[in-house]
Design a protein around this motif. Structure first.
Motif, mmCIF file in Angstrom:
data_model
loop_
_atom_site.group_PDB
_atom_site.id
_atom_site.type_symbol
_atom_site.label_atom_id
_atom_site.label_comp_id
_atom_site.label_asym_id
_atom_site.label_seq_id
_atom_site.Cartn_x
_atom_site.Cartn_y
_atom_site.Cartn_z
ATOM 1 N N VAL A 162 0.838 -1.203 0.000
ATOM 2 C CA VAL A 162 0.000 0.000 0.000
ATOM 3 C C VAL A 162 0.869 1.247 0.000
ATOM 4 O O VAL A 162 0.631 2.184 -0.766
ATOM 5 C CB VAL A 162 -0.964 0.001 1.216
ATOM 6 N N LEU A 172 0.162 3.416 -3.253
ATOM 7 C CA LEU A 172 -0.982 4.274 -2.966
ATOM 8 C C LEU A 172 -1.084 5.494 -3.891
ATOM 9 O O LEU A 172 -2.167 5.767 -4.415
ATOM 10 C CB LEU A 172 -0.994 4.708 -1.500
ATOM 11 N N LEU A 211 -4.370 6.074 -6.231
ATOM 12 C CA LEU A 211 -5.223 7.260 -6.100
ATOM 13 C C LEU A 211 -5.359 7.991 -7.437
ATOM 14 O O LEU A 211 -6.447 8.460 -7.779
ATOM 15 C CB LEU A 211 -4.673 8.197 -5.021
ATOM 16 N N HIS A 244 -12.227 12.811 -4.288
ATOM 17 C CA HIS A 244 -12.930 12.311 -3.104
ATOM 18 C C HIS A 244 -13.486 10.910 -3.344
ATOM 19 O O HIS A 244 -13.312 10.015 -2.519
ATOM 20 C CB HIS A 244 -14.042 13.277 -2.696
ATOM 21 N N ALA A 290 -10.577 8.428 -3.489
ATOM 22 C CA ALA A 290 -10.087 7.991 -2.181
ATOM 23 C C ALA A 290 -11.031 6.950 -1.581
ATOM 24 O O ALA A 290 -10.583 5.955 -1.000
ATOM 25 C CB ALA A 290 -9.935 9.180 -1.243
ATOM 26 N N ASP A 291 -12.342 7.166 -1.735
ATOM 27 C CA ASP A 291 -13.311 6.191 -1.232
ATOM 28 C C ASP A 291 -13.167 4.854 -1.951
ATOM 29 O O ASP A 291 -13.215 3.791 -1.326
ATOM 30 C CB ASP A 291 -14.739 6.710 -1.414
ATOM 31 N N VAL A 335 -10.481 3.614 -3.524
ATOM 32 C CA VAL A 335 -9.228 2.957 -3.134
ATOM 33 C C VAL A 335 -9.362 2.352 -1.737
ATOM 34 O O VAL A 335 -8.974 1.205 -1.506
ATOM 35 C CB VAL A 335 -8.039 3.949 -3.197
ATOM 36 N N GLN A 336 -9.938 3.101 -0.814
ATOM 37 C CA GLN A 336 -10.085 2.606 0.555
ATOM 38 C C GLN A 336 -10.967 1.361 0.599
ATOM 39 O O GLN A 336 -10.626 0.373 1.246
ATOM 40 C CB GLN A 336 -10.677 3.683 1.455
ATOM 41 N N THR A 337 -12.084 1.393 -0.111
ATOM 42 C CA THR A 337 -13.002 0.252 -0.122
ATOM 43 C C THR A 337 -12.321 -0.995 -0.667
ATOM 44 O O THR A 337 -12.416 -2.079 -0.084
ATOM 45 C CB THR A 337 -14.251 0.585 -0.973
ATOM 46 N N LEU A 373 -9.038 -1.607 -0.971
ATOM 47 C CA LEU A 373 -7.925 -2.057 -0.131
ATOM 48 C C LEU A 373 -8.412 -2.728 1.148
ATOM 49 O O LEU A 373 -7.769 -3.656 1.643
ATOM 50 C CB LEU A 373 -6.980 -0.892 0.181
ATOM 51 N N GLU A 374 -9.538 -2.279 1.688
ATOM 52 C CA GLU A 374 -10.102 -2.951 2.866
ATOM 53 C C GLU A 374 -10.472 -4.390 2.536
ATOM 54 O O GLU A 374 -10.185 -5.307 3.303
ATOM 55 C CB GLU A 374 -11.345 -2.217 3.361
#
Length: 187
Positions: free
Chosen positions: A30, A34, A38, A49, A52-53, A55-57, A59-60
């Motif tokens: 990551v 990252l 992004l 925005h 970022a959401d 990528v976060q979703t 990667l989780e």
């Protein structure tokens, strides 16, 4: 990754890392990827925005299965990119319903302006269907080959070629239309 490198494992032991090796590899992955993820997310979604959401979703979800991803896939970065494209397409399909309102809402003074908002190429790219946009971004923004894009998106190289061709034709048409409109306004 330095997974097979004995020096990396020794360095982790010297730091006193209590994180299991696969999770450490995920954190390193990551950290290294990252910024590129992004950028790719921004190009897919059209704004930082949502990128970022996205990528976060992704990667989780991948973080909880990292050992499987690491051992079963040949290229974890391609797997993450494909997951991002698939998640974006799924979200786009789910949310593409029109919302009809009686009055147009006023733009918020607190919403920061996107620096690419008024760029003709960026607007034309944003108007492409998600799969075409993903192909164009991976090819010309990330510099991947057709084979790498095909592996990343889970499609055939022929599909990559046809989607790229359609996208480029659409972009040319939109940008030429903008130039012709500007030319008529100047006369």
């Amino acid at each position: 990754m330095l997974r097979g490198d004995g020096r990396a494992a020794t360095a982790r032991q010297e730091r006193g890392s209590a994180v299991p090796g696969d999770l450490t590899d995920f954190a390193e992955f990551v950290e290294a990827n990252l910024p590129g993820l992004l950028r790719y997310g921004h190009a897919l979604t059209g704004n930082p925005h949502d990128a970022a959401d996205l990528v976060q979703t992704v990667l989780e979800k991948i973080g909880s299965r990292w050992s499987h991803v690491l051992h079963k896939t040949g290229d974890p970065l391609a797997y993450v990119r494909r997951s991002m494209a698939n998640a974006h397409i799924s979200r786009w399909r789910r949310l593409r319903r029109e919302s009809l309102v009686a009055d147009i809402p006023e733009p918020s003074a607190f919403t920061p302006a996107d620096p690419f908002e008024h760029e003709p190429l960026w607007q034309a790219l944003r108007d492409l269907p998600p799969r075409q946009r993903a192909v164009i971004v991976l090819r010309y923004y990330e510099g991947l080959s057709e084979a790498e894009i095909a592996a990343s998106l889970g499609v055939s190289p022929g599909t990559v070629k046809s989607q790229a061709s359609k996208a480029i034709a659409s972009l040319r048409g939109k940008l030429r239309g903008d130039e012709e409109t500007e030319g008529r306004e100047a006369v």
